[in-house]
Design an enzyme around this catalytic site. Structure first.
Site, PDB file in Angstrom:
ATOM      1  N   LYS A 120       1.326 -14.010  -0.434  1.00  0.00           N
ATOM      2  CA  LYS A 120       1.758 -15.058  -1.362  1.00  0.00           C
ATOM      3  C   LYS A 120       1.851 -16.378  -0.660  1.00  0.00           C
ATOM      4  O   LYS A 120       1.505 -17.362  -1.470  1.00  0.00           O
ATOM      5  CB  LYS A 120       2.956 -14.549  -2.116  1.00  0.00           C
ATOM      6  N   ASP A 183       9.102 -12.438  -3.568  1.00  0.00           N
ATOM      7  CA  ASP A 183       8.570 -11.219  -3.842  1.00  0.00           C
ATOM      8  C   ASP A 183       9.487 -10.189  -2.892  1.00  0.00           C
ATOM      9  O   ASP A 183       9.482  -9.920  -1.965  1.00  0.00           O
ATOM     10  CB  ASP A 183       7.172 -11.267  -3.262  1.00  0.00           C
ATOM     11  N   CYS A 236       6.575  -5.028  -6.200  1.00  0.00           N
ATOM     12  CA  CYS A 236       5.755  -3.926  -6.429  1.00  0.00           C
ATOM     13  C   CYS A 236       6.072  -2.501  -6.787  1.00  0.00           C
ATOM     14  O   CYS A 236       5.645  -1.464  -6.299  1.00  0.00           O
ATOM     15  CB  CYS A 236       4.608  -3.741  -5.089  1.00  0.00           C
TER      16      CYS A 236
END
Length: 459
Positions: A120, A183, A236
């Site tokens: 990212k 994230d 995720c």
């Protein structure tokens, strides 16, 4: 077939319902998708060379990312010299959506709070087009090193890599960033097809532990975002505890935040392993900004240390300019920056308007990469860094030796071997593959002496 924990299966049935859960579980019997992102600072589809790369790796577009492509599993682009040249980053396709939703703009001040290994970060940097400041943080030292290596391989000049827990950063940089990417560390349910060990290690207790840790990190992220700024929170994983419920907790805890959008990618609906992302905006509540605790005493100490560093940095910068005048006549340092000397290593620290970073502000902060590493000033001479080579266009160099990417010369260079040269070649130059830099050589005695770092050699 991936062996899935039964409590996980029950949760999926509760989440999706019996029929769709069956479709979800069947996805684990299918091959997973493989993806890469082009580095638009080095390659874009308009480049005449792209067609050959597309055909070589069997590239197909990823729908939610302009620079994202699926590739054929057997193509193994990560082993190709183009990967070493930083033309692309290997990344799971679903994971590409989060940085697209963050939508960073050139000139902004951006933080990637849990950044390793760098997917990212490098995607954000591509959107920023070399302008502004990108701070990429990783709490684990070994992963921070990998993050810094990926930033360098992609030729990113306006990024600073730091190695810290989120809390000290929030104390150091309150309301400092226009956009923040988080994230978050998660239970990794989207990794089960890729990594069977992740499935074996999963537990409901781990989910609860991850959700608690994510809330702690979100507190710090909220403190570092400027009013009007954007935060993207992503994982995720699939469960609600780490996704929607964590975001609802944030909204309840911090009323200045508003939810703009949520996205879920599911492996049975798209070609990818799955991802969750929420887009949040921080709005002003007409209150005083948070106090930067301890900043005054730290700043005084840092200013004294920075003054000592600043005395040596101009001398090192003069050595760099002397080197660049001879070896890099087409290169100019970015305008918004200052020299920073760490030992013998000279960096160019990006300092765009509004940046919270200064030479003094980095005191006491582990910083594996405080900007673009230009090289080392040693005993009155300058030796360029590999990071500088990767940030260059070959046209900037006075001397470049170009070979086809599939040539034995490129393979030998990547193994760390020296190459034969004509008698007229002298001094520093770039070794390039189809025009893209792979690293430095230093020519003498009819040889291009290899200066590729040992840790990057393909033995």
């Amino acid at each position: 077939m991936t062996r899935l924990p039964q409590p996980f299966v029950r949760r999926i049935r509760d989440l999706l319902g019996e029929r769709e859960a069956g479709e979800f579980l069947q996805a684990y019997d299918r091959p997973r998708a493989y993806g890469l992102r082009l580095n638009p600072g080095k390659l874009n589809p308009d480049d005449i060379r792209f067609a050959g790369i597309r055909d070589r790796f069997g590239l197909r577009r990823v729908p939610w990312c302009d620079t994202g492509y699926y590739y054929d599993e057997n193509a193994r682009p990560g082993k190709h010299p183009y990967h070493a040249a930083g033309l692309f980053y290997i990344q799971e396709p679903s994971a590409m959506i989060a940085a697209e939703l963050l939508d960073p703009q050139p000139g902004e001040i951006v933080l990637d709070l849990a950044a390793a290994p760098g997917g990212k970060t490098t995607q954000i940097a591509a959107r920023m087009k070399g302008r502004g400041l990108l701070v990429a943080n990783e709490i684990h030292p070994s992963r921070a090193k990998i993050l810094a290596e990926n930033v360098e391989r992609m030729g990113i000049a306006n990024a600073v890599v730091v190695n810290s827990a989120p809390g000290p950063l929030a104390e150091r940089w309150p309301e400092a960033f226009d956009r923040i990417m988080l994230d978050a560390p998660c239970s990794g349910e989207g990794m089960f097809r890729k990594d069977p060990d992740a499935a074996a290690e999963w537990s409901e207790e781990a989910v609860a532990g991850c959700a608690a840790r994510q809330r702690d990190i979100l507190r710090d992220a909220a403190a570092m975002l400027r009013p009007g700024g954007r935060l993207v929170y992503s994982t995720c994983t699939f469960n609600r505890e780490e996704n929607e419920r964590t975001v609802r907790w944030l909204l309840g805890e911090f009323p200045e935040f508003a939810l703009l959008k949520e996205e879920r990618l599911w492996p049975h609906r798209v070609e990818g392993e799955g991802h969750y992302a929420a887009v949040l905006e921080k709005r002003s509540l007409d209150r005083a900004p948070p106090e930067n605790k301890g900043s005054k005493s730290r700043a005084r100490s840092a200013d004294r240390k920075a003054a000592k560093t600043d005395k040596a940095a101009p001398t090192a910068l003069q050595l760099f300019h002397a080197f660049a005048n001879a070896a890099l006549p087409g290169f100019r340092l970015p305008a918004d920056g200052v020299p920073l000397l760490f030992g013998d290593s000279l960096y160019w620290l990006p300092q765009p308007e509004g940046s919270p970073l200064s030479v003094a502000s980095l005191d006491g902060l582990r910083t594996p990469r405080p900007g673009l590493h230009l090289g080392d000033a040693v005993k009155g001479r300058f030796e360029p860094s590999h990071a500088l080579a990767m940030a260059l266009d070959a046209s900037a160099a006075a001397c470049a030796a170009d070979y086809p990417a599939d040539s034995p010369e490129v393979a030998a260079y990547l193994r760390g071997e020296s190459l034969a040269a004509g008698s007229e070649v002298k001094g520093w130059g770039l070794l390039t593959a189809d025009g893209w830099p792979l690293g430095w050589f230093k020519a003498s005695d009819r040889q291009l002496k290899n200066r590729l770092p040992k840790g990057l050699r393909m033995l």
